[in-house]
Design a protein around this motif. Structure first.
Motif, short mmCIF file in Angstrom:
data_model
loop_
_atom_site.label_atom_id
_atom_site.label_comp_id
_atom_site.label_asym_id
_atom_site.label_seq_id
_atom_site.Cartn_x
_atom_site.Cartn_y
_atom_site.Cartn_z
N UNK A 71 1.25 7.17 -3.66
CA UNK A 71 1.36 6.80 -5.20
C UNK A 71 2.52 6.26 -5.70
N UNK A 72 3.46 5.83 -4.86
CA UNK A 72 5.10 5.40 -4.99
C UNK A 72 5.19 3.79 -4.41
N UNK A 73 5.87 3.32 -5.05
CA UNK A 73 6.22 1.86 -4.68
C UNK A 73 7.18 1.87 -3.51
N UNK A 74 7.13 1.08 -2.57
CA UNK A 74 8.22 1.03 -1.55
C UNK A 74 9.60 0.84 -2.30
N UNK A 75 9.85 -0.07 -3.35
CA UNK A 75 11.02 -0.42 -3.83
C UNK A 75 11.63 1.12 -4.56
#
Length: 164
Positions: free
Chosen positions: A66-70
């Motif tokens: 639930x985290x973005x790659x960025x």
């Protein structure tokens, strides 16, 4: 540092970040793998920096966490703190806790009332104390504290049908 060393350090850092995110959620490698469609072995290899990290794996792991790659790759990324998961008691645990706390009886008599052995009652109470965060309290305070917390959280509501 050579390019290969830079790459290894980057893979190790990304793996450490994924492990930290997983630990913050209290998940095993298998649980994260299930959430993102990868095996626990792949998760372990990524966390340990033992595999080149295909973009697909990184995307799946980020999605599962639930985290973005960025956000994960950013210099501003901060190690997350472990979230306390509020877990409910099973109906059996809640029933045993309620009987034990409301009667104040010894374990053998609680066992007779709930139709099981003293060992099962002891195990269920111990697990209940741990789940409710009172296992550190002195023995004479645990039952009452656990029952109070269970009542406050509405955990006894589910046992009405169980005890019947």
């Amino acid at each position: 540092m050579s390019t290969a060393e830079d790459r290894e350090e980057l893979l190790a850092d990304v793996g450490d970040r994924i492990r930290a995110e997983r630990h913050a959620r209290g998940w095993t490698q298998a649980q994260l793998g299930t959430r993102c469609g990868l095996s626990a072995k792949v998760v372990a290899h990524v966390e340990n920096g033992q595999t080149s990290l295909p973009l697909y794996y990184l995307a799946e792991l980020c999605c599962g966490l639930g985290v973005t790659m960025s956000a994960l790759l950013s210099d501003a990324w901060v190690m997350p703190t472990r979230q306390r998961e509020e877990r409910a008691l099973t109906p059996r645990q809640a029933h045993i806790l309620r009987v034990a706390a409301s009667t104040g009886l010894p374990l053998s008599q609680v066992a007779a009332r709930v139709g099981t052995t003293r060992q099962v009652v002891a195990a269920r109470l111990s697990e209940s104390y741990r789940l409710l965060g009172v296992s550190h309290l002195p023995q004479d305070e645990r039952r009452a504290a656990a029952a109070r917390i269970a009542e406050e959280r509405g955990l006894f509501d589910a046992i009405e049908s169980y005890a019947a």
